[in-house]
Design a protein around this motif. Structure first.
Motif, PDB file in Angstrom:
ATOM      1  N   UNK A  17       8.676  33.629 -47.886  1.00 47.05           N
ATOM      2  CA  UNK A  17       9.558  34.808 -47.933  1.00 47.05           C
ATOM      3  C   UNK A  17      10.994  34.385 -47.636  1.00 47.05           C
ATOM      4  N   UNK A  18      11.167  33.537 -46.610  1.00 46.00           N
ATOM      5  CA  UNK A  18      12.508  33.064 -46.272  1.00 46.00           C
ATOM      6  C   UNK A  18      13.117  32.287 -47.437  1.00 46.00           C
ATOM      7  N   UNK A  19      12.320  31.421 -48.054  1.00 51.21           N
ATOM      8  CA  UNK A  19      12.809  30.638 -49.186  1.00 51.21           C
ATOM      9  C   UNK A  19      13.214  31.550 -50.338  1.00 51.21           C
ATOM     10  N   UNK A  20      12.471  32.620 -50.563  1.00 52.78           N
ATOM     11  CA  UNK A  20      12.812  33.569 -51.626  1.00 52.78           C
ATOM     12  C   UNK A  20      14.122  34.287 -51.374  1.00 52.78           C
ATOM     13  N   UNK A  21      14.341  34.708 -50.139  1.00 54.08           N
ATOM     14  CA  UNK A  21      15.603  35.367 -49.781  1.00 54.08           C
ATOM     15  C   UNK A  21      16.748  34.368 -49.901  1.00 54.08           C
ATOM     16  N   UNK A  22      16.521  33.161 -49.386  1.00 53.01           N
ATOM     17  CA  UNK A  22      17.549  32.118 -49.416  1.00 53.01           C
ATOM     18  C   UNK A  22      17.955  31.796 -50.858  1.00 53.01           C
ATOM     19  N   UNK A  23      16.980  31.771 -51.763  1.00 56.05           N
ATOM     20  CA  UNK A  23      17.254  31.470 -53.174  1.00 56.05           C
ATOM     21  C   UNK A  23      18.126  32.544 -53.820  1.00 56.05           C
ATOM     22  N   UNK A  24      17.994  33.781 -53.344  1.00 53.31           N
ATOM     23  CA  UNK A  24      18.838  34.858 -53.872  1.00 53.31           C
ATOM     24  C   UNK A  24      20.255  34.805 -53.300  1.00 53.31           C
ATOM     25  N   UNK A  25      20.392  34.197 -52.121  1.00 54.75           N
ATOM     26  CA  UNK A  25      21.667  34.212 -51.412  1.00 54.75           C
ATOM     27  C   UNK A  25      22.529  32.972 -51.630  1.00 54.75           C
ATOM     28  N   UNK A  26      21.907  31.841 -52.023  1.00 52.05           N
ATOM     29  CA  UNK A  26      22.640  30.581 -52.109  1.00 52.05           C
ATOM     30  C   UNK A  26      22.394  29.860 -53.427  1.00 52.05           C
ATOM     31  N   UNK A  27      23.413  29.153 -53.893  1.00 54.50           N
ATOM     32  CA  UNK A  27      23.305  28.366 -55.125  1.00 54.50           C
ATOM     33  C   UNK A  27      22.423  27.134 -54.928  1.00 54.50           C
ATOM     34  N   UNK A  28      22.353  26.626 -53.700  1.00 58.43           N
ATOM     35  CA  UNK A  28      21.516  25.461 -53.387  1.00 58.43           C
ATOM     36  C   UNK A  28      20.500  25.878 -52.316  1.00 58.43           C
ATOM     37  N   UNK A  29      19.444  26.582 -52.726  1.00 62.51           N
ATOM     38  CA  UNK A  29      18.493  27.120 -51.748  1.00 62.51           C
ATOM     39  C   UNK A  29      17.607  26.049 -51.124  1.00 62.51           C
ATOM     40  N   UNK A  30      17.103  26.366 -49.950  1.00 58.88           N
ATOM     41  CA  UNK A  30      16.171  25.494 -49.240  1.00 58.88           C
ATOM     42  C   UNK A  30      14.753  25.791 -49.709  1.00 58.88           C
ATOM     43  N   UNK A  31      13.910  24.788 -49.678  1.00 56.64           N
ATOM     44  CA  UNK A  31      12.508  24.915 -50.081  1.00 56.64           C
ATOM     45  C   UNK A  31      11.693  25.585 -48.978  1.00 56.64           C
ATOM     46  N   UNK A  63      22.816  25.450 -25.527  1.00 51.93           N
ATOM     47  CA  UNK A  63      23.536  25.723 -26.766  1.00 51.93           C
ATOM     48  C   UNK A  63      22.570  26.147 -27.861  1.00 51.93           C
ATOM     49  N   UNK A  64      23.064  26.992 -28.742  1.00 49.34           N
ATOM     50  CA  UNK A  64      22.281  27.434 -29.898  1.00 49.34           C
ATOM     51  C   UNK A  64      23.116  27.219 -31.147  1.00 49.34           C
ATOM     52  N   UNK A  65      22.429  27.081 -32.263  1.00 49.97           N
ATOM     53  CA  UNK A  65      23.085  26.858 -33.543  1.00 49.97           C
ATOM     54  C   UNK A  65      22.448  27.746 -34.599  1.00 49.97           C
ATOM     55  N   UNK A  66      23.280  28.398 -35.396  1.00 51.19           N
ATOM     56  CA  UNK A  66      22.787  29.116 -36.560  1.00 51.19           C
ATOM     57  C   UNK A  66      22.574  28.073 -37.650  1.00 51.19           C
ATOM     58  N   UNK A  67      21.332  27.897 -38.074  1.00 44.37           N
ATOM     59  CA  UNK A  67      21.021  26.942 -39.134  1.00 44.37           C
ATOM     60  C   UNK A  67      21.316  27.541 -40.500  1.00 44.37           C
ATOM     61  N   UNK A  68      20.974  28.808 -40.668  1.00 46.36           N
ATOM     62  CA  UNK A  68      21.331  29.532 -41.891  1.00 46.36           C
ATOM     63  C   UNK A  68      21.171  31.029 -41.645  1.00 46.36           C
ATOM     64  N   UNK A  69      21.952  31.778 -42.384  1.00 46.04           N
ATOM     65  CA  UNK A  69      21.885  33.238 -42.405  1.00 46.04           C
ATOM     66  C   UNK A  69      21.900  33.624 -43.876  1.00 46.04           C
ATOM     67  N   UNK A  70      20.926  34.394 -44.290  1.00 50.42           N
ATOM     68  CA  UNK A  70      20.851  34.795 -45.693  1.00 50.42           C
ATOM     69  C   UNK A  70      20.581  36.286 -45.797  1.00 50.42           C
ATOM     70  N   UNK A  71      21.354  36.935 -46.663  1.00 50.47           N
ATOM     71  CA  UNK A  71      21.152  38.349 -46.969  1.00 50.47           C
ATOM     72  C   UNK A  71      21.153  38.480 -48.489  1.00 50.47           C
ATOM     73  N   UNK A  72      20.139  39.153 -49.008  1.00 50.87           N
ATOM     74  CA  UNK A  72      20.080  39.366 -50.460  1.00 50.87           C
ATOM     75  C   UNK A  72      21.371  40.030 -50.936  1.00 50.87           C
ATOM     76  N   UNK A  73      21.893  39.624 -52.100  1.00 47.23           N
ATOM     77  CA  UNK A  73      23.168  40.176 -52.573  1.00 47.23           C
ATOM     78  C   UNK A  73      23.225  41.704 -52.601  1.00 47.23           C
TER      79      UNK A  73
END
Length: 154
Positions: A17-31, A63-73
């Motif tokens: 599900x995360x990969x699907x959202x990421x693919x909609x949000x980024x040109x180079x999506x994560x697997x 410390x914390x780090x945001x690795x990625x944030x994705x929202x469908x367009x």
């Protein structure tokens, strides 16, 4: 209308599900496997707002780090991203983080506006960090946010 999501923590089983959202949000999506591997690591957490968006973070020591944030367009500009960032900051603080960091391309105006609204400030720069299809590279800005104090419950 501003959405104030109540994101739920999710695990490795939700990687597709995360990969699907990421693919909609980024040109180079994560697997999907990348998300599953990350979610298996200690200190990594993801919060999702249904199938519209998610934030993936890692907490190490204070410390914390945001690795990625994705929202469908089609779900952008609704407050979803800001809600996810705020909930992630609360979650990171509860896990002991004093500051939340992230990297963002300096030419990503919508993301910079979101992070500014959330209270992030620029603390550094990585020159030529994000490659572009035309061979150029864009600097990454390193942003930081002081996590809200998390007081133990009585």
């Amino acid at each position: 209308m501003t959405a104030d999501p109540d994101p739920a923590p999710i695990g490795p089983a939700n990687a597709p599900v995360l990969a699907g959202i990421h693919a909609q949000a980024f040109a180079a999506p994560w697997a999907s496997a990348t998300f599953a591997d990350l979610l298996d690591q200690s200190g990594v957490f993801a919060l999702a707002a249904g199938r519209d968006g998610f934030i993936l973070c890692r907490v190490v020591a204070d410390e914390a780090e945001v690795l990625t944030l994705a929202v469908r367009p089609d779900a952008r500009r609704s407050g979803l991203g800001l809600g996810l960032v705020r909930r992630a900051a609360d979650h990171a603080a509860a896990a002991g983080a004093a500051r939340l960091f992230l990297e963002v391309a300096e030419d990503n105006a919508p993301a910079l506006k979101l992070y500014d609204r959330a209270g992030f400030r620029t603390v550094g720069r990585r020159r030529g960090y994000y490659p572009r299809p035309d061979g150029a590279a864009v600097d990454a800005l390193i942003l930081a946010f002081a996590c809200p104090a998390h007081l133990p419950s009585a």
